[in-house]
Design an enzyme around this catalytic site. Structure first.
Site, PDB file in Angstrom:
ATOM      1  CG  LEU A   1      -2.030  -1.086   1.169  1.00 20.71           C
ATOM      2  CD1 LEU A   1      -2.863  -1.053   2.435  1.00 20.71           C
ATOM      3  CD2 LEU A   1      -2.925  -0.939  -0.065  1.00 20.71           C
ATOM      4  NE  ARG A   2       4.909   0.475  -3.738  1.00 18.65           N
ATOM      5  CZ  ARG A   2       5.736  -0.548  -3.832  1.00 18.65           C
ATOM      6  NH1 ARG A   2       6.356  -0.996  -2.737  1.00 18.65           N
ATOM      7  NH2 ARG A   2       5.967  -1.121  -4.999  1.00 18.65           N
TER       8      ARG A   2
ATOM      9  CG  ASN B   1      12.073  -9.885  -6.556  1.00 16.91           C
ATOM     10  OD1 ASN B   1      12.040 -11.101  -6.438  1.00 16.91           O
ATOM     11  ND2 ASN B   1      12.885  -9.133  -5.835  1.00 16.91           N
TER      12      ASN B   1
ATOM     13  CG  ASP C   1       4.339  -9.210  -5.073  1.00 22.14           C
ATOM     14  OD1 ASP C   1       4.381  -8.294  -4.224  1.00 22.14           O
ATOM     15  OD2 ASP C   1       5.366  -9.657  -5.620  1.00 22.14           O
TER      16      ASP C   1
ATOM     17  CG  HIS D   1       6.995   0.532  -9.040  1.00 23.63           C
ATOM     18  ND1 HIS D   1       7.782   0.887  -7.970  1.00 23.63           N
ATOM     19  CD2 HIS D   1       7.026  -0.826  -9.087  1.00 23.63           C
ATOM     20  CE1 HIS D   1       8.275  -0.202  -7.395  1.00 23.63           C
ATOM     21  NE2 HIS D   1       7.830  -1.249  -8.058  1.00 23.63           N
TER      22      HIS D   1
END
Length: 426
Positions: free
Chosen positions: A65-66, A280, A307, A311
């Site tokens: 969720l940054r 990743n 996941d 960005h």
């Protein structure tokens, strides 16, 4: 406010008890109810669910969720709106924030922020090590007391086996699962694409599957020794599936997840150097994809998680080597999983719903995954036949970095309810 709802004529799927029937489902005061337990004159708001699936709310056990630290990519508000649009009533938030969620006060901030701005349930996780540096244990007991549902250094992996053993011993005492990002950094160092045919043809630095398999193997042995609950995140290789399958046969407390993009795609997707396909762990070979599909079908891999890793567009609009890893997935996960598994007849809808809701709820020990009377009224109404085109510009997420732009898919959430409150409707 939650009200009194009667969802009428839908296909009610509840994998927690094997229920699969066309009928009505009743919600009152935030919970599923038996209408016979309420006064006959109760006034219901009718929701026509004919031709649609009424399922327990989906639960995504792997979401970034940054917040705190990178609101330009995602916020708890935007991320939970994206989750609701995808049918998710709960998300498990990873701790690789800025600062990392390695202290109780950070966990408290996330929980308060979620109460104020989130529209679905947000379950925070705490770091295994201070600063996610893999050098010193985080205050694990204090993190548990602050309300974390699991421990992880997601995005990083503790390389020191001795420290990881101590982590597992503490986690076992605290009865918290460890969500492990399986990557031996000395093996993956510098890699940007799965080591194989396509990395060679494209001239990209290879990332061997061995990097994942070394840690999967190590941590299975440590879990077997300590009795800890190990959960392997985003498996990507056939070798990892084999290792988890063998460990389960021995009775090791290990579970695993797979992402929709690893089920749907292979490293051939990198042919045009499109950074939307850089994640990743990296996309693997066709043999890896087939093993992952087999693993999710036979139960070696327990559930599917997105996941979701947002960005900014400018970060991805660079050379492949320089772009960050990660893709968004909350708003496409159900449809991509349905295309990959249901349309190909590898799973039926009850099987898919179990792997998106009931099983992650059970493994993480969080509410949800059931439509039983008395359970919290978290649900998703799904149209399994609705065809639509993935359009990143229509996402509710702040980020657009999806590998599925332009895909024609089938199956979409029409309504999401959390605690008896409708939080999203198409």
């Amino acid at each position: 406010m939650s009200g009194f709802y009667r969802l009428s004529g839908g296909r009610i799927l509840d994998p927690s008890c094997g229920r699969d029937e066309v009928g009505d489902l009743f919600v009152a005061d935030g919970r599923f109810v038996d209408p016979a337990s309420l006064p006959a004159e109760t006034s219901w708001e009718w929701i026509d669910a004919s031709g649609r699936i009424v399922a327990p709310g989906l639960i995504d056990a792997h979401v970034h969720l940054r917040e705190p630290g990178e609101p330009q990519k995602e916020t708890i508000a935007s991320g939970t709106h994206a989750a609701a649009a995808g049918g998710f009533t709960a998300v498990v938030a990873m701790p690789n924030t800025r600062p990392p969620a390695d202290q109780p006060n950070t966990i408290g901030w996330i929980r308060e922020r979620a109460r104020e701005h989130g529209i679905v349930r947000v379950y925070p996780t705490g770091c295994l090590s201070e600063g996610r540096k893999g050098e010193k244990l985080a205050p694990l007991a204090s993190l548990r007391a602050a309300g974390v549902v699991a421990l992880t250094d997601d995005g990083s992996c503790i390389q020191d086996a001795g420290l990881m053993r101590r982590v597992m011993e503490y986690a076992a005492m605290l009865d918290l699962p460890i969500l492990e990002h399986c990557e031996a950094s000395s093996v993956s160092a510098g890699g940007v694409a799965h080591e194989g045919y396509w990395s060679t043809v494209l001239g990209l630095r290879g990332w061997p599957s061995l990097a994942e398999e070394i840690i999967v193997s190590r941590d299975i042995l440590l879990a077997e020794l300590t009795g800890a609950r190990l959960h392997c995140q985003h498996l990507s290789s056939a070798g990892s599936v084999r290792l988890v399958r063998e460990a389960k046969r021995r009775g090791v407390r290990v579970t695993a997840e797979v992402t929709p993009h690893h089920l749907a795609l292979t490293d051939e997707a990198l042919a045009d150097y499109d950074t939307s396909f850089k994640m990743n762990p990296p996309l693997g070979s066709e043999a890896d994809r087939e093993a992952l599909r087999e693993g999710i079908v036979d139960g070696t891999i327990d559930f599917i998680a997105s996941d979701h890793a947002p960005h900014c567009s400018f970060e991805k609009e660079v050379e492949f080597d320089r772009a960050p890893f990660g893709v968004v997935g909350l708003e496409t996960m159900l449809a991509v999983a349905a295309e990959t598994l249901v349309k190909t007849k590898l799973l039926d809808w009850p099987g898919l719903v179990a792997r998106l809701s009931t099983i992650p709820a059970r493994i993480l020990g969080v509410p949800g995954g059931s439509l039983a009377a008395g359970a919290p009224a978290d649900l998703a109404v799904i149209d399994p036949n609705l065809q639509w085109t993935v359009n990143p510009e229509a996402f509710l997420s702040r980020s657009r970095n999806t590998p599925f732009a332009g895909w024609e898919v089938q199956g979409r959430v029409m309504l999401t309810m959390v605690g008896g409150k409708i939080v999203w409707r198409l």
